[in-house]
Scaffold this active site. Structure first.
Site, PDB file in Angstrom:
ATOM      1  N   GLU A 406      -4.120 -94.685  56.202  1.00  0.00           N
ATOM      2  CA  GLU A 406      -5.392 -95.097  56.374  1.00  0.00           C
ATOM      3  C   GLU A 406      -6.031 -96.502  55.833  1.00  0.00           C
ATOM      4  O   GLU A 406      -6.743 -97.161  56.631  1.00  0.00           O
ATOM      5  CB  GLU A 406      -6.465 -93.964  55.971  1.00  0.00           C
ATOM      6  CG  GLU A 406      -6.262 -92.530  56.904  1.00  0.00           C
ATOM      7  CD  GLU A 406      -5.359 -91.836  56.743  1.00  0.00           C
ATOM      8  OE1 GLU A 406      -5.131 -90.528  57.155  1.00  0.00           O
ATOM      9  OE2 GLU A 406      -4.404 -92.238  55.622  1.00  0.00           O
ATOM     10  N   HIS A 473     -11.340 -80.081  56.854  1.00  0.00           N
ATOM     11  CA  HIS A 473     -11.402 -80.474  58.074  1.00  0.00           C
ATOM     12  C   HIS A 473     -12.630 -80.297  58.710  1.00  0.00           C
ATOM     13  O   HIS A 473     -12.903 -80.272  59.891  1.00  0.00           O
ATOM     14  CB  HIS A 473     -10.453 -79.925  58.869  1.00  0.00           C
ATOM     15  CG  HIS A 473      -9.176 -80.189  58.654  1.00  0.00           C
ATOM     16  ND1 HIS A 473      -8.349 -79.563  57.684  1.00  0.00           N
ATOM     17  CD2 HIS A 473      -7.870 -80.836  59.227  1.00  0.00           C
ATOM     18  CE1 HIS A 473      -6.988 -80.115  57.744  1.00  0.00           C
ATOM     19  NE2 HIS A 473      -6.901 -80.755  58.438  1.00  0.00           N
TER      20      HIS A 473
END
Length: 667
Positions: A406, A473
Site C-alpha cells: 500500500e 473490514h
C-alpha cells in the site's frame, strides 16, 4: 583509490573537480553561519560528495532524482541558483518553499528534484511512479532514488524495490552506506554482509562500489542507466562512504572511534581526486587554488543576495490558499459544473456500485493519462467488482494489479503526478489504508504547501460496517484524514452523487480520499444521468426539508435519517448530507441550523474524535444564538467494530438514533 578517466577529457575532469568542490565549500561556509546563528540547522554531507555529484553528472537534466538531506551535490550539480538555495536554508520566502520547509526538505520541478520528507523511505516509492511514467511513455529515462543504510531497514525500502522489480521499472536505487544511522552502527542495523546482496532477493542486479571515487560513481551510474533503459529493469547500487560530521551538527560524533575518522580522512573524495588531477597534470596547484578562490567568491556574492532578501511577513490567507493546488479547467469545456437535472440523456436507475463504475469508466476515456492501481483490480475486477472488464478495454498498463504494498503504490501515485499523470488507487478495504498512512498524511497532503507540487491522486476507500465483517473490514476511518490539511475527503451516499463526485475528484489535482460505503454498493439505487458530469466537491446537499430538527450526516447516516423520517412523518426533519467532509460546507450547515434551531449530528464513526465533534464545536462557536437546544451527537460506540451481527447492531449509531431525536424534541 584507483581512478580511471576512460574517455573523459581534461575539460570534463575539471568540471567534475569544480562540481565536487562547490558543495564542500558551501558546507564549510554553512557551518560558519550555523555557529553565527544565521541558519538554524544543518545536515552535513562532507565526505560523501562524490556520490551525489557523480550520480547527477551521469544523468540527463530532465531525469527525476529523489535526494535526501546529505545530497547537496545533487542540488548544486543541477545548477540551482545558489542565492535561492541560501534563502531556502535561511527560511526566507524567496527560497524554494516560502519559508515553510527546512534544509533539504524541498523540491523543484524545474530541476527535476523531488523534495524529501523526514521519514526517508517514502522517497523510494515516488521514484517507482516516475519510472512508471517513463515506461508508459516509452521514454529513454531513469529515475534515481537515494537512501542511507539505515533506511534500508524501513518497510518502504522493501515495498519500493519489490514494486520496481515486479513492474520492471527503470530505476536506480542508490544506498549511501556511511556506517551510521545517526548513532546506530551498521552491525546494529542489519545482519547481511553487504546491503547490495538484497538485490538478488528482489530479482534485480546490484553492485557495490567505492562511493568516494567520483569517476567510479559516474562511470557505474552511467553504465547502469544504460542497462536500466535497455532492459527496462531496476538496479541497486551500494556506495561505500563515510559521514565526517554528525547526523546533524547538534548530535556530534562522540560515538565514532577516532581510528575510523583517521581511516576515512585519508579517503576524502575531494583530496584524493585533486591528487589524481595533479598527478595527471590536468591541473596544477595554482589552478586548484584559483578554482577554490573563484568558488568561494561566488558563494560570498550569492550570500549577499540572500542576506538582502526581505524578511517574511506572515499572511494567514496566503498560507491557507497554498494548502491546495488550484483547479485548472484548461480546454475541457465538459468539465464545467452542470445541472444534472438538465441532462441531455434520460437518467437510468443505477446501484451505487454501478454509478461509481460508470464514473470511473467515463474518466478513463476522458483522461488517457489516468492510471488505476490496486490489489486484484485487473482480471479479477477488484474485491467489489468495480473495475470488472476494465483491463480488457484499457489494457494492463492502465489497469494495474499491485503487490501487497500500500505504501509503495500510494507513493507511486505521487511519482506519476510529478510526470503529469493522474491515478486512482483502490484500497481493497478502507481499513488497509493504515499500511500507507505515512504517504498520505505526510507526503501527498503536504507537498503542495511545501513546494507547490500537486499530488493528483484519488484513493478509493470501501468503508463502513453493517455486514458482519469484524474489526478490520468495517471501520469508519474518515476522521483520521479530516484532521490533515492538504487532503480532501469525499463521502457520497447516493448513486447520482457518487458518480459526479468521483469524476470531480479525478479532475481535481489534489489528493482525495473517496469513501464508498460497502453496504450501500448494491443496496441503494437511483436515477443517474448517462452524461459525464461533476458534482462540486465541498458542497453539501439538503436531501429533505423540515422545521423541527436538523440532522447533519453523511454516508450511511443519510439513509438512517431518511428511513426514520419515513417512519415518523409527524416529525419534520431537515436532513443535510455533507457529501464532503474536508472541506466542509459551512454555509449549508449554517442554513440548516438557522432553519430549525435544533441539531443532531449523526455518523457511523465512533463518537470520540469523530467529525461530529468538530461540527458541533463550529456551530457552538459561530451559531450559538441560533440554537434552541444543546447539540446532540449520535455516533457508534467507542469500541472496535464487533463481528457478531447482534453486537454490531448494538455498536451502530442507528441503535441510538430514536432516543437521540426524542431527547432533542423534548428539550
Amino acid at each position: 583509490m584507483l581512478f580511471d578517466r576512460k574517455d573523459l577529457t581534461k575539460e570534463q575532469l575539471i568540471v567534475f573537480y569544480r562540481s565536487l568542490l562547490l558543495p564542500r565549500l558551501i558546507e564549510e561556509k554553512m557551518l560558519v553561519l550555523l555557529r553565527q546563528g544565521k541558519i538554524s540547522k544543518w545536515f552535513s554531507g562532507i565526505g560523501q560528495e562524490a556520490i551525489s555529484v557523480g550520480a547527477t553528472l551521469a544523468l540527463q537534466q530532465d531525469e527525476w532524482m529523489m535526494p535526501l538531506h546529505r545530497n547537496l551535490g545533487v542540488f548544486t550539480t543541477r545548477q540551482m541558483p545558489l542565492h535561492k538555495l541560501f534563502m531556502q536554508w535561511q527560511g526566507n520566502k524567496d527560497g524554494y518553499s516560502k519559508g515553510r520547509e527546512r534544509s533539504f526538505h524541498f523540491g523543484s520541478k524545474e530541476h527535476y528534484i523531488c523534495g524529501m520528507i523526514s521519514h526517508l523511505g517514502p522517497q523510494l516509492a515516488v521514484a517507482d511512479g516516475v519510472a512508471l511514467a517513463y515506461k508508459l511513455r516509452k521514454e529513454d529515462k531513469v529515475a534515481v532514488a537515494f537512501s542511507g543504510e539505515g533506511a534500508t531497514s524501513e518497510g518502504d525500502f522493501h515495498e519500493a524495490l519489490n514494486v520496481a522489480a515486479v513492474w520492471d521499472l527503470p530505476i536506480i536505487f542508490i544506498i549511501e552506506n556511511n556506517g551510521y544511522a545517526l548513532s546506530t552502527p551498521t552491525n546494529e542495523q542489519y545482519r547481511c554482509e553487504r546491503l547490495v546482496d538484497k538485490a538478488k532477493g528482489y530479482g534485480m542486479e546490484g553492485v557495490r562500489i567505492d562511493g568516494n571515487n567520483i569517476l567510479e560513481v559516474y562511470d557505474t551510474i552511467k553504465g547502469v542507466r544504460e542497462y536500466c533503459i535497455r532492459n527496462q529493469k531496476p538496479y541497486l547500487i551500494e556506495c561505500m562512504t563515510f559521514r565526517m560530521r554528525g547526523h546533524e551538527e547538534a548530535s556530534g560524533t562522540k560515538y565514532v572511534p577516532q581510528a575510523m575518522f583517521d581511516e576515512w580522512e585519508a579517503k576524502d573524495p575531494i583530496k584524493k581526486f585533486e591528487e589524481y588531477l595533479l598527478e595527471q597534470e590536468v591541473i596544477d596547484t595554482h589552478k586548484a587554488s584559483q578554482i577554490k578562490i573563484e568558488i568561494r567568491q561566488t558563494i560570498e556574492e550569492e550570500l549577499k543576495i540572500a542576506f538582502n532578501a526581505p524578511s517574511i511577513t506572515a499572511d494567514k490567507q496566503e498560507e491557507l490558499n497554498d494548502v491546495y493546488a488550484p483547479i485548472l479547467r484548461k480546454d475541457f469545456a465538459q468539465l464545467q459544473q452542470v445541472e444534472i437535472t438538465k441532462s441531455e440523456r434520460a437518467p437510468r436507475d443505477l446501484r451505487l456500485v454501478d454509478a461509481i463504475k460508470e464514473g470511473l469508466h467515463q474518466s478513463m476515456h476522458q483522461h488517457p493519462n489516468l492510471i488505476l492501481m490496486g490489489q486484484d483490480i485487473a482480471e479479477y475486477g477488484g474485491a467489489f467488482k468495480v473495475t470488472e472488464g476494465f483491463v480488457e478495454e484499457f489494457g494492463e498498463e492502465r489497469v494495474r494489479n499491485t503487490p501487497l504494498c500500500e505504501s509503495a503504490i500510494i507513493g507511486a501515485g505521487l511519482g506519476l503526478s510529478l510526470e503529469g499523470f493522474k491515478s486512482v488507487i483502490e484500497m481493497q478495504f478502507a481499513d488497509f489504508v493504515t499500511a500507507g498512512f505515512n504517504q498520505i498524511v505526510n507526503n501527498l497532503a503536504k507537498i503542495h504547501y511545501r513546494w507547490s507540487q500537486n499530488a493528483d491522486v484519488v484513493i478509493r476507500m470501501p468503508t463502513g460496517g453493517g455486514v458482519g465483517a469484524g474489526p478490520f473490514h468495517s471501520q469508519s476511518n474518515e476522521a483520521w484524514f479530516v484532521h490533515t490539511p492538504g487532503l480532501k475527503v469525499v463521502y457520497p451516499s447516493s448513486p447520482i452523487d457518487a458518480k459526479g463526485l468521483l469524476i470531480a475528484a479525478i479532475n481535481d489535482p489534489n489528493p482525495i480520499l473517496f469513501f464508498e460505503h460497502k453496504a450501500l454498493y448494491r443496496k441503494v439505487s437511483g436515477d443517474v444521468p448517462a452524461d459525464y458530469y461533476e458534482i462540486e466537491i465541498g458542497k453539501a446537499n439538503l436531501v429533505k426539508e423540515g422545521t423541527d430538527i436538523s440532522i447533519i450526516t453523511y454516508g450511511m447516516g443519510v439513509h438512517w435519517a431518511l428511513n426514520f423520517a419515513a417512519s415518523n412523518p409527524n416529525i419534520s426533519l431537515d436532513i443535510l448530507d455533507l457529501r464532503t467532509l474536508l472541506p466542509l460546507d459551512y454555509d449549508a450547515i449554517k442554513s440548516t441550523v438557522t432553519n430549525t434551531g435544533k441539531v443532531l449530528i449523526l455518523h457511523e464513526d465512533t463518537l470520540t474524535g469523530g467529525i461530529g465533534g468538530e461540527i458541533s464545536a463550529w456551530i457552538s462557536e459561530h451559531l450559538f444564538e441560533l440554537l434552541d437546544a444543546p447539540i446532540i451527537r449520535c455516533a457508534s460506540l467507542d469500541t472496535p467494530v464487533p463481528f457478531n451481527l447482534a453486537l454490531e447492531n448494538n455498536f451502530m449509531a442507528l441503535s441510538s438514533l430514536e432516543k437521540s431525536i426524542e431527547k432533542l424534541l423534548n428539550y
